[in-house]
Design an enzyme around this catalytic site. Structure first.
Site, PDB file in Angstrom:
ATOM      1  N   TYR A 138       0.860  -1.196   0.145  1.00  0.00           N
ATOM      2  CA  TYR A 138       0.172  -0.039  -0.066  1.00  0.00           C
ATOM      3  C   TYR A 138       0.937   1.330   0.037  1.00  0.00           C
ATOM      4  O   TYR A 138       1.444   1.709   1.081  1.00  0.00           O
ATOM      5  CB  TYR A 138      -0.965  -0.091   1.243  1.00  0.00           C
ATOM      6  N   LYS A 164      -0.649  -1.096  -4.402  1.00  0.00           N
ATOM      7  CA  LYS A 164      -1.625  -0.070  -4.678  1.00  0.00           C
ATOM      8  C   LYS A 164      -1.051   1.436  -4.515  1.00  0.00           C
ATOM      9  O   LYS A 164      -0.406   1.885  -3.552  1.00  0.00           O
ATOM     10  CB  LYS A 164      -2.461  -0.159  -3.419  1.00  0.00           C
TER      11      LYS A 164
END
Length: 294
Positions: A138, A164
């Site tokens: 992330y 991400k």
């Protein structure tokens, strides 16, 4: 390691809190049901939208177990881990594995001190080896940006399967796609830029806005895959209107207000955040009406 597909329009899910600031698992089930009905390709719990940074290990595990149960294997469930040391991230990750998640979304260390590229790789390697679950890195811009050069070093950590890419800099996404699209699934978290991200070749999105506009977001992904760019652009404009209205430092409150105005039951934001003000709700209502969502 599980072999799962993480692409298309992945939605985050909010964590509903009650008047006593406790997690309301009944309301959580309602939100999961709603998102599944809208056609999202996976659900991520305990991420930023789910106020994961505020959750205890026990709360995170209970939330993920509830989402896994409600999903019932229809789509993958991703469990979010937002912690500031390898030890804590590993503890949470193992608890979420026990709760039944299919994959993990793990932030890099994001406190005031920054680990080196080698330390970042070691962080993800240790979590990957401990859990043997697919991991989504992330990349939380600007709080903890892992540069593309460091991401390239992660190619040798087999459990790290996706990135991400968060924040508002589409140039970073462009570099990541150019250099690493064949090794990692690249998921856009550019809530106002999903249309160009998909055109550039992002494998999907994992973001906050599909929580509010799941059907429109799924249709946007489908339109780009079908080459219907006129429809995709129109959907982008509708989604953008909503994102501009909710994008604020108190996003947990404004996002939940947007859900409530649609007739959903997202609960309260976790304190210290208070519910959205009347002025904020008016702004959000106008955007939802403009997007034909209410």
């Amino acid at each position: 390691m599980k072999d799962i597909q993480l692409g298309g329009m992945i939605s985050t899910v909010v964590t509903p809190f009650d008047e006593n600031d406790q997690v309301d698992l009944v309301l959580l089930r309602g939100e999961v049901k709603y998102l599944l009905e809208q056609g999202v390709t996976a659900i991520c719990a305990c991420g930023s939208t789910g106020e994961g940074q505020t959750l205890s290990l026990e709360e995170s595990a209970a939330i993920c177990a509830t989402v896994v149960d409600e999903v019932g294997g229809r789509v993958p469930v991703i469990g979010g881990v937002i912690q500031n040391s390898t030890a804590q991230a590993k503890r949470y990750s193992l608890a979420l594995k026990d709760a039944g998640v299919d994959a993990l979304q793990v932030t890099p260390v994001h406190y005031v001190f920054a680990p080196s590229p080698e330390e970042t790789v070691a962080h993800y390697r240790e979590i990957g080896e401990a859990t043997d679950l697919p991991i989504v890195l992330y990349n939380v811009v600007p709080w903890a940006l892992v540069p593309v050069d460091t991401i390239e070093l992660l190619r040798d950590v087999p459990q790290v399967v996706a990135v991400k890419q968060s924040g508002g800099d589409i140039h970073l996404l462009a570099d990541l796609l150019h250099r690493m699209r064949d090794r990692f699934t690249v998921l856009a978290a550019l809530d106002d830029l999903h249309y160009p991200a998909f055109v550039m070749g992002a494998h999907g999105a994992l973001a906050a806005i599909p929580t509010v506009t799941p059907r429109l977001s799924v249709e946007l992904w489908d339109a780009v895959q079908a080459g219907d760019h006129a429809k995709a652009l129109a959907l982008h404009e509708r989604i953008l209107t909503v994102w501009r209205a909710i994008d604020a430092p108190n996003l947990p409150a404004t996002l939940k207000a947007a859900l409530e105005l649609q007739g959903r039951s997202p609960g309260l934001p976790r304190r210290p955040f208070k519910p959205a003000t009347d002025a904020e709700r008016g702004r959000i209502r106008a955007a939802l009406e403009a997007a034909n969502l209410i």
